[in-house]
Design a protein around this motif. Structure first.
Motif, PDB file in Angstrom:
ATOM      1  N   GLY A 161     -14.458 -13.709  -7.125  1.00 43.45           N
ATOM      2  CA  GLY A 161     -13.419 -14.098  -6.194  1.00 43.45           C
ATOM      3  C   GLY A 161     -13.348 -13.111  -5.066  1.00 43.45           C
ATOM      4  N   ARG A 162     -12.835 -13.548  -3.949  1.00 41.01           N
ATOM      5  CA  ARG A 162     -12.709 -12.625  -2.829  1.00 41.01           C
ATOM      6  C   ARG A 162     -11.515 -11.715  -3.036  1.00 41.01           C
ATOM      7  NH1 ARG A 162     -13.694 -16.484   2.304  1.00 41.01           N
ATOM      8  NH2 ARG A 162     -12.021 -15.185   3.099  1.00 41.01           N
ATOM      9  N   ASN A 370     -19.055 -24.033  -8.532  1.00 39.04           N
ATOM     10  CA  ASN A 370     -19.518 -24.858  -7.421  1.00 39.04           C
ATOM     11  C   ASN A 370     -19.330 -23.999  -6.186  1.00 39.04           C
ATOM     12  OD1 ASN A 370     -19.933 -27.653  -8.583  1.00 39.04           O
ATOM     13  ND2 ASN A 370     -17.856 -27.186  -9.289  1.00 39.04           N
ATOM     14  N   PHE A 371     -20.276 -24.063  -5.251  1.00 37.01           N
ATOM     15  CA  PHE A 371     -20.120 -23.247  -4.047  1.00 37.01           C
ATOM     16  C   PHE A 371     -19.624 -24.103  -2.896  1.00 37.01           C
ATOM     17  CE2 PHE A 371     -23.351 -20.936  -6.477  1.00 37.01           C
ATOM     18  CZ  PHE A 371     -22.707 -19.728  -6.585  1.00 37.01           C
ATOM     19  N   ASN A 372     -18.773 -23.520  -2.053  1.00 38.55           N
ATOM     20  CA  ASN A 372     -18.363 -24.234  -0.851  1.00 38.55           C
ATOM     21  C   ASN A 372     -19.378 -23.980   0.261  1.00 38.55           C
ATOM     22  OD1 ASN A 372     -17.819 -21.740   0.181  1.00 38.55           O
ATOM     23  ND2 ASN A 372     -15.588 -21.933   0.120  1.00 38.55           N
ATOM     24  N   VAL A 378     -15.912 -22.575  -5.401  1.00 41.52           N
ATOM     25  CA  VAL A 378     -14.881 -23.488  -4.902  1.00 41.52           C
ATOM     26  C   VAL A 378     -13.539 -23.246  -5.562  1.00 41.52           C
ATOM     27  CG1 VAL A 378     -14.137 -25.874  -4.747  1.00 41.52           C
ATOM     28  CG2 VAL A 378     -16.481 -25.264  -4.217  1.00 41.52           C
ATOM     29  N   VAL A 379     -13.502 -23.409  -6.837  1.00 43.61           N
ATOM     30  CA  VAL A 379     -12.251 -23.072  -7.506  1.00 43.61           C
ATOM     31  C   VAL A 379     -12.594 -21.993  -8.509  1.00 43.61           C
ATOM     32  CG1 VAL A 379     -10.364 -23.844  -8.943  1.00 43.61           C
ATOM     33  CG2 VAL A 379     -11.349 -25.379  -7.254  1.00 43.61           C
ATOM     34  N   ILE A 406      -7.616 -20.875  -8.428  1.00 42.89           N
ATOM     35  CA  ILE A 406      -7.286 -20.651  -7.023  1.00 42.89           C
ATOM     36  C   ILE A 406      -8.529 -20.879  -6.173  1.00 42.89           C
ATOM     37  CG2 ILE A 406      -6.463 -19.012  -5.314  1.00 42.89           C
ATOM     38  CD1 ILE A 406      -4.894 -17.649  -7.451  1.00 42.89           C
ATOM     39  N   ALA A 407      -8.392 -21.705  -5.188  1.00 42.95           N
ATOM     40  CA  ALA A 407      -9.505 -21.925  -4.273  1.00 42.95           C
ATOM     41  C   ALA A 407      -9.525 -20.806  -3.249  1.00 42.95           C
ATOM     42  CB  ALA A 407      -9.331 -23.264  -3.572  1.00 42.95           C
TER      43      ALA A 407
END
Lengths: 411, 392, 237, 449
Positions: A161-162, A370-372, A378-379, A406-407
């Protein structure tokens, strides 16, 4: 003497001609050739880049080991297709100069199809410029700095996560526990400070009072900070950084009589934390940390990973070893997809990079990915975990107290 | 006339104790006055208002209430630095050479001591149920073992990496020392990963070292701040003082000490006295290494966690302390350590409050180096240093 | 058998040859002096004997025992002491400590008090300044300290390098008196001096050194009367 | 006996036209080797070492310069674009050579031990990082929270101006450091400069509040590069495209460009160093280095002499800092650690204090060791561990080797060992300065008599 060195060099020239003439079967040329000892058409390599030497090597080596374990365990299908999968471990020494040079060496080796790395955002950002210009897929197991993905490169992905998410998770958790005041600390790295900044922002937004915000590179002596903390007497202390500092600080603060709550991030997820701080983690209002990988006891895959890792490398995995395992696994899955799409032929790098981005619901040991469009997961599933025992052996029995999906912020 | 032949010189034994008390009290007083003055000045500014809004006390009251704890923490840290600095200063005094690898000697001492204690813990000899007396005995034994190994390593290092460079230009042994330092860091890591597989080693919990002696509570507005000192801080201070006293006696009042000082001043003439210069230099490294090893275990006791690179920052600070006090001067190392420890703790504890968070604990290292530069401007040879060039 | 016999020593500084086959003999109880111009190799000879320099070739024999390979710090144990050029006192040690270091090689500590008395009777000045740092002494006092320190090792052979250098004439006389006195007490002396006249006046025999080689050797008396010596070293035209 | 014939061989090799032929052949063979073995380290070393043999041969200066220019300006860029790793290695060698040459002025010429040299490098890098990025507009934002759609402060061609500005700013920083510590000698200076280096790094990591100047540990990105017109890319491809084997893209040509700039700066530094060394100030440095007290007695202005050494050394580092910031497009405090200062110092000492070719050779040796040799060795061993190979004679399968023994983890250990061995067996450095050789000879002799 001068002439001797000249003569020596001339001899070197002659010797190297002789060596090349003999073909590449002698060990000397092989050692010299950073390529493989048996470069055939079917060797695919996955590179790992992390600090293998120096004081950050403790994490970096396990990033390498995580990738190694993934390749050992998961390259079966690719082997059946007739490919040999190898790990090429590079040491970036936590230094951008080394990282970039290695990146260029990686790019120059056509057998390398995917990079699992880095640990330091300061190394990842300049190095991934190189991957980007070569179209080489990069899956980062540990870099939380927003810039890693906000550049929008098609090749650069991460499974963590960022900062702007993980810090938020911590603050939301604190608010949900009814914490009114908090003291925020970080380790002055891009990682720790990033998380702490976002923790602070979210905490303020949720109406918590931030009594202090401090960073320190100190690894041992937290007395001055603890003096400030005790005087300010916050209900919770947040530490953005790694367990090796956080646990030491928590222990010293408890010893001084601080009774509030400790909260940290996924860098805290190591049984060594319990070894350092022991029962002091359980005292007072307890210790919590946010992470993307579930505790081993609750997640069968994680438990198996911990057992396998220990069997292979003779020590408990450090933070980010599991993420690195997943990064390498994603690389392998993407390579596999790209090969299939290319009629079982060697794929191009671009195809692999595309395949990484296009993976659907990849089930790793730390979550489903899944990558955006910019390469963020993604989530991301976040867990807030409470430390349940001061015994390092019981680390896997830590309990989830909150689960959040969390997205990442929209690209 | 026969006075100088007396076997034990009590004055020599006690002199450093006096100096030490004067230094500690002096530096503590000076820093306290500065901080209190600042607190008075800032009391009615935004910084004071901020504290009042948060804690409902004036900035001055806040400063006063925290002062005792800050002083004790600062002194403890100072004594840790001083203990490490003694080793630097010993070697520098004799060879005029910065032994960069002293940090790793320190780490070796810490690792040997901690490993022994962990083994003892696993064997059930220390930890829950063991007698307090035996806990202390084992702590001392572990420290002695750490000293022995660290001293041995220092001798080996001197023999292999420095002795061949005795007459080379000054920078050459320095680079060699840096090489040794790199080598030893990874050698410790290699040894650890082959034997225990661990990177972080933790000082085991046993004895009463973590227990705190509470001296009462200090009122700060409506709240009360506990003022307590852990027993391990006392151990650190007592051990560091003992190290200084013994070392001071050794150097100033024994035959070996005289030989060491003679070698430091003029190697050729010393050898004419029948002093085996190589032997004395090896002894110097042995003493310096043993002191470093002891400091390593004290550090592990105080701060719990060690890793193969643990020596670097404490080493750097201790070296700064040695230079601050006047390198080559034993009491100077102690003074430098105390000043540095106090200054860092003061900066770390108060800076953030005084600047309203604009600058905080992260600037404490800058304070350490700033004071060094400041002192060297006015006293180029350190606080207690002699002018090296006056050497005849 | 001569007390000290130096046979054909060749000593180098790096690649520069300083001694080119020096041979000399010192008999028990003698004062022997080595004179020569600056750079002739006098100090090098003494440093080679005392072990500070190793000859590349040649032998140094003390009472039949080869001491060529003996390192400097073991030479003292053979009861040879040297007072180096420029005195070499330990400036940051006290006078007492300097003297004590002179006795570093002694195992008969109980005789030390007597020896100290002997040094103080030769140099009363040192007794007054026992507690001062040697660096604070005047040049003459430092010379006395250096000699006193050498005596503390109870030597049988004393090597003196330029004891008169930089001293006032009165002090030079005093120092040379003391050298004779020490000699009378049974210490053999090898004296290197630029002040050839003074040296030859107290010595039994002398050697003239030039460019790393022995040019002349004779009794002190004959050397004093040698025309060449007079011209070159005694300033007599 | 063999020694004699070896001597004969050496003389033969340095007489007549043979040296011309040998050096030319060395360059040619190196080129062909690298061209044929794209990723062989040995081939690359053969090519790189041809610079050295060019430097060593007894030949007409014009011949040397011509071949050297062809090698540096044509052969290396072309081969480098074929494998950009080589270009990166050479670029880093160039950067570190420049730093080593700068430090050589301070340490080698003036004898002032500087353990915080990398601070000046940081000053240059942050100068361009601040003005050549969007950082100016993010001053009020905490790191991580700044909006992404900010404009750049300055146009990218200001880069060239900033190289010169960095020279000046770094020189001023050097003087600022020099002023307070002038009275400090020897090892005291070492610790003060070490402290100064740490202070600069800590400032870089902490000046993100109250105003965000440096973006703290997050580092500044993106930093602009000077403009690269498409015509240059097309031109390169038109001329060298066939040789390279693929179409070079902009980023590869940026690599070439920064390499050439670094080379240019090195040439300037070498010329300036040589001039300085033989000038009045150079002799003053030598005097201060050999004996400060005597230098004062001779009427040498100590303040001016020392400050000029600091300023000259610092200015080169400043220029290289700007280049680094632009080439990486990213700067963070991690690049300016104490280890970097030590690395540069090791290059100077390893090459030979005060020796200009020594500094370059030291930089090349350490960079290659660090980036290629040790890394290559450990990659090779790691591959052996993943294969079925066994160690002959003892019949030990590589597979069973503990992963803890992976040599990649012990690069620093090997580096340390090399430093020690080098110092013990060749303390004057690989290519000692001529006067240093003399000095060593006289130093080994105690200067009595």
């Amino acid at each position: 003497m001068f002439k001797r060195s000249f003569a020596f060099l001339s001899l070197l020239v002659i010797a190297s001609i002789a060596l090349t003439a003999c073909g590449s079967s002698t060990p000397a040329t092989q050692a010299a050739d950073s390529g493989s000892p048996a470069t055939s058409g079917n060797v695919i390599k996955i590179a790992s880049q992390s600090p293998l030497s120096g004081d950050q090597s403790v994490i970096g080596v396990d990033i390498k080991n995580g990738a190694q374990l993934a390749i050992d365990q998961l390259s079966g299908p690719l082997k059946d297709m007739g490919f040999t999968i190898q790990l090429a471990p590079y040491d970036d020494m936590a230094n951008p100069d080394n990282g970039v040079a290695n990146a260029k060496q990686i790019v120059a080796d056509p057998a390398i199809m995917c990079v699992d790395g880095h640990y330091n955002s300061g190394v990842q950002i300049p190095s991934s410029e190189v991957y980007h210009s070569a179209g080489l897929a990069n899956v980062s197991p540990a870099n939380t700095n927003p810039t890693v993905t906000t550049r929008g490169y098609a090749e650069v992905n991460r499974i963590v996560g960022r900062d702007d998410v993980q810090g938020v998770v911590g603050a939301d958790f604190a608010a949900s526990k009814g914490v009114k005041s908090v003291y925020v600390m970080h380790d002055k790295t891009a990682y720790g400070q990033g998380i702490a900044e976002f923790f602070q922002q979210e905490a303020k937004a949720k109406g918590l009072e931030v009594l202090g915000f401090e960073g320190t590179e100190e690894k041992a002596n937290f007395d001055p900070i603890i003096t400030s903390i005790i005087a300010a007497n916050p209900e919770a202390v947040y530490f953005g950084g790694m367990f090796s500092q956080a646990a030491v600080m928590f222990k010293q603060a408890r010893d001084r009589g601080y009774e509030g709550m400790f909260i940290s991030d996924d860098g805290f997820d190591s049984s060594d934390a319990a070894k350092i701080a022991g029962d002091t983690l359980m005292a007072g209002a307890g210790t919590f940390y946010s992470t993307v990988s579930g505790p081993a006891a609750a997640y069968a895959d994680t438990a198996k990973f911990v057992t396998d890792f220990k069997a292979a490398f003779n020590h408990d995995p450090q933070p980010f070893a599991a993420q690195s395992y997943d990064s390498a696994a994603i690389c392998l899955a993407a390579i596999q997809n790209a090969i299939k799409a290319n009629n079982n032929q060697m794929p191009t790098r671009e195809a692999v990079a595309k395949a990484v981005r296009e993976l659907k619901d990849f089930k790793g040991i730390t979550g489903v990915y899944n990558f955006n469009s910019i390469g963020d997961p993604v989530v991301a599933k976040y867990f807030v975990i409470q430390v349940m025992s001061g015994d390092p052996a019981q680390w896997s029995a830590n309990e989830i107290v909150q689960t959040l999906d969390i997205a990442p912020p929209a690209p | 006339m026969k006075k100088y032949l007396k076997p034990i010189n009590l004055m020599e034994l006690l002199r450093p104790l006096g100096q030490l008390i004067v230094f500690s009290l002096g530096s503590a007083a000076v820093l306290s006055i500065i901080v209190l003055a600042l607190a008075i000045v800032l009391n009615n500014t935004a910084a004071g208002d901020k504290i009042f809004a948060q804690l409902k006390v004036s900035l001055f009251a806040y400063t006063v209430a925290n002062l005792p704890q800050v002083l004790v923490d600062g002194l403890t840290l100072g004594f840790v630095y001083a203990a490490i600095a003694l080793g630097y200063t010993m070697v520098y005094g004799v060879l005029e050479f910065i032994n960069f690898a002293h940090s790793e000697i320190f780490a070796i001492g810490a690792f040997v001591g901690v490993e022994i204690l962990i083994a003892l813990q696993n064997a059930g000899l220390i930890g829950s149920g063991s007698s307090l007396f035996m806990d202390y005995v084992f702590l001392i034994l572990a420290m002695l073992a750490g000293m022995a190994v660290a001293g041995g390593a220092a001798i080996a290092m001197e023999r292999i990496a420095y002795r061949p460079l005795r007459n080379a230009p000054r920078l050459v042994p320095l680079i060699s020392a840096i090489g040794v330092s790199f080598f030893l860091q990874d050698a410790i890591r290699l040894t650890e990963s082959l034997t225990t597989g661990q990177f972080n080693r933790i000082f085991p919990t046993f004895g009463n070292f973590d227990k705190r002696i509470t001296f009462g509570k200090i009122p700060m507005g409506a709240a009360e701040l506990p003022f307590s000192v852990p027993i391990k801080s006392f151990i650190v201070i007592i051990a560091a003082v003992l190290m200084l006293v013994v070392l001071n006696y050794l150097v100033n009042a024994t035959k070996v000490g005289k030989a060491i000082r003679a070698v430091a001043q003029d190697r050729a003439t010393a050898s004419l006295m029948g002093i085996d210069v190589n032997h004395i230099i090896a002894i110097t490294f042995l003493i310096g290494g043993a002191l470093g090893g002891a400091a390593g275990l004290l550090y592990a006791l105080k701060f719990t966690r060690i890793d193969p690179y643990v020596g670097f920052y404490p080493g750097l600070k201790a070296f700064t302390a040695a230079v601050l006090g006047g390198i080559g001067n034993l009491t100077g190392a102690l003074l430098g350590g105390i000043i540095l420890g106090l200054l860092e703790t003061f900066a770390g504890s108060y800076l953030s409050i005084f600047t309203m968070g604009a600058a905080g604990v992260e600037y404490k290292d800058i304070f350490a180096f700033a004071i060094l530069i400041l002192v060297l401007i006015f006293r180029p040879n350190g606080l207690l240093g002699e002018n090296v060039t006056e050497k005849v | 058998m001569a007390m000290l016999e130096v046979n054909d020593i060749h000593t180098y500084y790096g690649n520069i040859q300083a001694l080119n086959g020096v041979s000399l003999k010192v008999e028990q109880g003698e004062i022997v002096t080595l004179i020569g111009a600056n750079g002739a190799g006098k100090t090098t000879t003494l440093r080679t004997i005392s072990g500070l320099l190793k000859p590349r070739q040649g032998q140094i024999v003390l009472e039949g025992n080869d001491i060529t390979e003996t390192p400097a710090h073991d030479i003292v144990y053979k009861r040879i002491a040297m007072v180096p050029e420029g005195r070499g006192v330990f400036a940051r040690l006290t006078v007492a400590e300097n003297l004590d270091l002179g006795a570093y090689s002694r195992s008969d500590r109980k005789n030390l008090a007597g020896d100290l008395e002997r040094v103080f009777s030769l140099f009363p000045r040192l007794q007054e300044r026992q507690k001062q740092y040697a660096g604070t002494l005047s040049g003459g006092e430092q010379q006395m300290l250096a000699m006193g320190r050498a005596i503390m090792s109870n030597p049988r052979l004393l090597l003196l390098d330029e004891p008169s250098m930089g001293l006032a004439p009165v002090l030079v006389d005093l120092i040379f008196d003391i050298i004779q006195q020490i000699n009378k007490e049974g210490v053999t002396i090898l004296l290197v001096e630029q002040n050839a006249l003074m040296a030859l006046s107290i010595a039994n025999r002398g050697y003239v050194l030039q460019s790393g080689e022995i040019l002349l050797s004779d009794t002190a008396e004959s050397l004093k009367n040698n025309e060449m010596v007079q011209k070159a070293y005694l300033g007599i035209e | 006996m063999s020694n004699l014939s070896f001597k004969d061989l050496k003389t033969t090799m340095q007489s007549g036209y043979l040296p011309y032929l040998l050096a030319g052949a060395h360059v040619l063979i190196g080129t062909i080797l690298v061209y044929l073995n794209q990723r062989s380290i040995i081939a690359f070393l053969v090519l790189l070492s041809s610079f050295f043999s060019l430097y060593r041969i007894k030949a007409d200066m014009r011949y040397k310069l011509f071949i050297g220019a062809v090698l540096a300006l044509i052969i290396i860029p072309v081969l480098g674009v074929r494998n950009i790793f080589y270009l990166e290695v050479i670029f880093q060698i160039s950067v570190f050579s420049a730093l080593a040459l700068g430090l050589n002025i301070v340490v080698g010429f003036a004898g002032l031990l500087d353990l915080g040299y990398v601070a000046f490098y940081a000053v240059g890098a942050y100068l361009w990082a601040f003005f050549g990025s969007k950082q100016f507009y993010t001053l009020p934002y905490t790191p991580g929270s700044q909006p992404t759609d900010l404009p750049f402060l300055l146009p990218s061609d200001m880069f060239y101006l900033f190289i010169f500005l960095a020279v000046i700013v770094a020189a001023i920083t050097g003087i600022l450091l020099g002023l307070p510590v002038l009275r400090v000698r020897g090892d005291y200076l070492a610790i003060v400069t070490l402290g100064f280096g740490e202070v600069i790094r800590v400032l870089a990591a902490n000046l993100d509040k109250p105003l965000n100047f440096t973006n703290g540990p997050q580092g500044i990105t993106p930093i602009q590069r000077p403009p690269m017109p498409q015509s240059v890319v097309d031109g390169f491809n038109a001329i060298f495209g066939k040789l390279v084997g693929h179409q070079a893209d902009v980023s590869a040509l940026y690599n070439v460009m920064f390499y050439l700039m670094a080379l240019g700066i090195i040439v300037i530094i070498i010329i300036v160093s040589r001039r300085l060394e033989d000038s009045k100030i150079g002799r003053a440095w030598a005097a201060v280095r050999e004996d400060e007290t005597a230098a004062i007695a001779m009427g040498i202005p100590l303040v001016k002499t020392k400050l000029s050494a600091f300023a000259a050394g610092a200015s080169f580092a400043g220029a290289m800092g700007v280049l680094l910031a632009a080439s990486r497009t990213f700067i963070s405090p991690e690049s300016f650690s104490f280890m970097q200062s030590i690395g540069v110092l090791a290059m100077v000492i390893l090459g030979g204090q005060g020796s200009i070719p020594g500094a370059v050779l030291g930089a090349a040796t350490i960079t290659i060791l660090n980036l290629q040799v040790l890394q290559g060795l450990s990659l090779y061993l790691s591959q052996l561990r993943q294969s079925d190979a066994v160690i002959p004679i003892i019949n030990f399968a590589w597979k069973n080797l503990s992963s803890q023994l992976d040599p990649a983890q012990y690069q620093r250990m090997i580096f340390g060992l090399i430093l020690v061995l080098m110092m013990v067996f060749r303390p004057e450095g690989i290519l000692p300065a001529q006067r240093r050789i003399k000095k060593l000879a006289s130093e080994s002799a105690p200067n009595k008599e």
